[in-house]
Design a protein around this motif. Sequence first.
Motif, PDB file in Angstrom:
ATOM      1  N   GLY A 229       1.530 -22.619  93.154  1.00 33.48           N
ATOM      2  CA  GLY A 229       2.792 -21.886  93.198  1.00 33.48           C
ATOM      3  C   GLY A 229       2.690 -20.472  92.664  1.00 33.48           C
ATOM      4  N   ALA A 230       1.817 -20.258  91.685  1.00 37.18           N
ATOM      5  CA  ALA A 230       1.636 -18.913  91.128  1.00 37.18           C
ATOM      6  C   ALA A 230       1.094 -17.968  92.192  1.00 37.18           C
ATOM      7  CB  ALA A 230       0.702 -18.961  89.923  1.00 37.18           C
ATOM      8  N   TYR A 231       0.237 -18.493  93.068  1.00 36.78           N
ATOM      9  CA  TYR A 231      -0.292 -17.675  94.168  1.00 36.78           C
ATOM     10  C   TYR A 231       0.778 -17.419  95.214  1.00 36.78           C
ATOM     11  CZ  TYR A 231      -3.166 -16.361  98.210  1.00 36.78           C
ATOM     12  OH  TYR A 231      -3.694 -15.715  99.299  1.00 36.78           O
ATOM     13  N   ARG A 232       1.506 -18.472  95.587  1.00 35.28           N
ATOM     14  CA  ARG A 232       2.545 -18.313  96.618  1.00 35.28           C
ATOM     15  C   ARG A 232       3.613 -17.311  96.192  1.00 35.28           C
ATOM     16  NH1 ARG A 232       1.606 -23.891  97.045  1.00 35.28           N
ATOM     17  NH2 ARG A 232       3.373 -24.391  95.701  1.00 35.28           N
ATOM     18  N   SER A 233       3.835 -17.188  94.887  1.00 38.36           N
ATOM     19  CA  SER A 233       4.885 -16.280  94.409  1.00 38.36           C
ATOM     20  C   SER A 233       4.500 -14.813  94.539  1.00 38.36           C
ATOM     21  CB  SER A 233       5.230 -16.591  92.944  1.00 38.36           C
ATOM     22  OG  SER A 233       4.161 -16.212  92.090  1.00 38.36           O
ATOM     23  N   ILE A 234       3.214 -14.537  94.724  1.00 39.10           N
ATOM     24  CA  ILE A 234       2.785 -13.133  94.784  1.00 39.10           C
ATOM     25  C   ILE A 234       2.282 -12.733  96.176  1.00 39.10           C
ATOM     26  CG2 ILE A 234       2.319 -12.919  92.319  1.00 39.10           C
ATOM     27  CD1 ILE A 234      -0.611 -13.231  94.696  1.00 39.10           C
ATOM     28  N   PHE A 235       2.435 -13.605  97.167  1.00 38.15           N
ATOM     29  CA  PHE A 235       2.009 -13.174  98.489  1.00 38.15           C
ATOM     30  C   PHE A 235       3.137 -13.336  99.503  1.00 38.15           C
ATOM     31  CE2 PHE A 235       1.315 -16.380 101.748  1.00 38.15           C
ATOM     32  CZ  PHE A 235       1.299 -17.588 101.069  1.00 38.15           C
ATOM     33  N   GLY A 236       3.073 -12.498 100.547  1.00 41.85           N
ATOM     34  CA  GLY A 236       4.000 -12.568 101.664  1.00 41.85           C
ATOM     35  C   GLY A 236       3.203 -12.794 102.933  1.00 41.85           C
ATOM     36  N   TYR A 237       3.801 -13.509 103.891  1.00 44.42           N
ATOM     37  CA  TYR A 237       3.060 -13.883 105.091  1.00 44.42           C
ATOM     38  C   TYR A 237       3.966 -13.835 106.307  1.00 44.42           C
ATOM     39  CZ  TYR A 237       0.377 -16.940 108.283  1.00 44.42           C
ATOM     40  OH  TYR A 237      -0.298 -17.470 109.362  1.00 44.42           O
ATOM     41  N   LEU A 238       3.516 -13.114 107.321  1.00 42.96           N
ATOM     42  CA  LEU A 238       4.182 -13.110 108.618  1.00 42.96           C
ATOM     43  C   LEU A 238       3.255 -13.780 109.623  1.00 42.96           C
ATOM     44  CD1 LEU A 238       6.401 -12.228 110.643  1.00 42.96           C
ATOM     45  CD2 LEU A 238       5.077 -10.133 110.977  1.00 42.96           C
ATOM     46  N   PRO A 239       3.556 -15.013 110.055  1.00 38.13           N
ATOM     47  CA  PRO A 239       2.725 -15.655 111.080  1.00 38.13           C
ATOM     48  C   PRO A 239       3.025 -15.084 112.456  1.00 38.13           C
ATOM     49  CG  PRO A 239       4.560 -17.076 110.487  1.00 38.13           C
ATOM     50  CD  PRO A 239       4.651 -15.869 109.593  1.00 38.13           C
ATOM     51  N   GLN A 240       2.221 -15.456 113.431  1.00 40.25           N
ATOM     52  CA  GLN A 240       2.470 -14.992 114.796  1.00 40.25           C
ATOM     53  C   GLN A 240       3.843 -15.447 115.271  1.00 40.25           C
ATOM     54  OE1 GLN A 240      -0.861 -16.253 117.265  1.00 40.25           O
ATOM     55  NE2 GLN A 240      -1.676 -14.186 117.262  1.00 40.25           N
ATOM     56  N   GLU A 241       4.202 -16.674 114.951  1.00 42.13           N
ATOM     57  CA  GLU A 241       5.519 -17.204 115.296  1.00 42.13           C
ATOM     58  C   GLU A 241       6.140 -17.765 114.031  1.00 42.13           C
ATOM     59  OE1 GLU A 241       6.895 -16.975 118.240  1.00 42.13           O
ATOM     60  OE2 GLU A 241       5.135 -16.248 119.340  1.00 42.13           O
ATOM     61  N   PHE A 242       7.359 -17.346 113.705  1.00 45.48           N
ATOM     62  CA  PHE A 242       8.013 -17.905 112.520  1.00 45.48           C
ATOM     63  C   PHE A 242       9.239 -18.702 112.957  1.00 45.48           C
ATOM     64  CE2 PHE A 242      10.104 -13.826 113.093  1.00 45.48           C
ATOM     65  CZ  PHE A 242      11.432 -14.073 112.784  1.00 45.48           C
ATOM     66  N   GLY A 243       9.465 -19.819 112.271  1.00 45.28           N
ATOM     67  CA  GLY A 243      10.563 -20.707 112.645  1.00 45.28           C
ATOM     68  C   GLY A 243      11.828 -20.410 111.862  1.00 45.28           C
ATOM     69  N   PHE A 244      12.958 -20.822 112.441  1.00 37.33           N
ATOM     70  CA  PHE A 244      14.263 -20.661 111.782  1.00 37.33           C
ATOM     71  C   PHE A 244      15.230 -21.646 112.407  1.00 37.33           C
ATOM     72  CE2 PHE A 244      13.744 -17.641 115.235  1.00 37.33           C
ATOM     73  CZ  PHE A 244      14.839 -17.899 116.035  1.00 37.33           C
ATOM     74  N   TYR A 245      16.249 -22.015 111.632  1.00 36.89           N
ATOM     75  CA  TYR A 245      17.283 -22.884 112.182  1.00 36.89           C
ATOM     76  C   TYR A 245      18.066 -22.113 113.245  1.00 36.89           C
ATOM     77  CZ  TYR A 245      16.344 -26.000 108.235  1.00 36.89           C
ATOM     78  OH  TYR A 245      15.732 -26.839 107.343  1.00 36.89           O
ATOM     79  N   PRO A 246      18.377 -22.756 114.386  1.00 39.67           N
ATOM     80  CA  PRO A 246      19.022 -22.033 115.494  1.00 39.67           C
ATOM     81  C   PRO A 246      20.320 -21.326 115.111  1.00 39.67           C
ATOM     82  CG  PRO A 246      18.274 -24.192 116.213  1.00 39.67           C
ATOM     83  CD  PRO A 246      18.096 -24.151 114.720  1.00 39.67           C
TER      84      PRO A 246
END
Length: 294
Positions: free
Chosen positions: A70-87
């Motif tokens: 979690g300490a790592y996840r808190s300091i990085f940002g990630y944009l994948p090729q496709e990102f999901g979201f609720y419709p």
Amino acid sequence: MELFIDHVTKQYKDKTAVNDVTLSLTPGIWGLLGANGAGKTTLMRMIAGIQRPDRGRICYDAISIDVLKGAYRSIFGYLPQEFGFYPEFTVLDYLEYMAALKGLGKPMRSERIALLMEQLSLKGLERKPIRKLSGGMKRRVGIAQALLNDPEVLLLDEPTSGLDPGERIRFRNLISEFAQDRIVLISTHIVPDVEFIASNNIIMKQGTVIAEGASRELASAIEGSVYTAVIPAEDLHRVEDRTRVINLRNLETGQVEVRYLSEDQPLPGSTPCEPRLEDYYLWLFPEEGGEDGC
């Protein structure tokens, strides 16, 4: 600050997607270049902690990201090729949801969202359902969520896909400003998106890193092999058979200006050119072709 990829390998059945890759990423913008299927996305997903390597390890400041969790996840940002979201999510719903997942308190959440909406030209779209946005606008929303927690490590996978030329320029300016004292890794096959902003570039082919260095340093490998020439339009096919044309521009005279690669016999009347990173990339990946306009 260092992100160290230590002899990382990822295998899918009979295909090696990433093959014994070792890299040391320090603050600045890094371009990750390669044709589709080169292993870029798999490498990005392992750096993001979404997939685990079959061999090797990934460390941030000498500590494995599997230990940091979690300490790592808190300091990085990630944009994948496709990102999901609720419709049913609007732009604001989505960004507030992602900010909460990243642990941002409400005051900071509102401040960061407002700033990024301004920087990415999303103001006025707060209540717009994401599903109704154009591809370029969706990409801007994805970039915004990656930047919400002001990350120390930012991973962007094909970030300019769907953006128009003006949006791509604004994106490059934003990332150049953001990258001070941060590690930014941009995966793309659109070389101009990183050619002038990346401090270093990594080129992958078939899962392996085949070149690494600054844009000018890499391009110098084909010094003396890049030319331009003006030819009659009817000679274009003959020239394409003889050389590797990477750019062309139609002239009002009915002639064509071509930028091409040749190891030994340039066309008569050709002018040598200073090689660019895109020239070197197309030298390595001739199947990628070139673009119109010199």
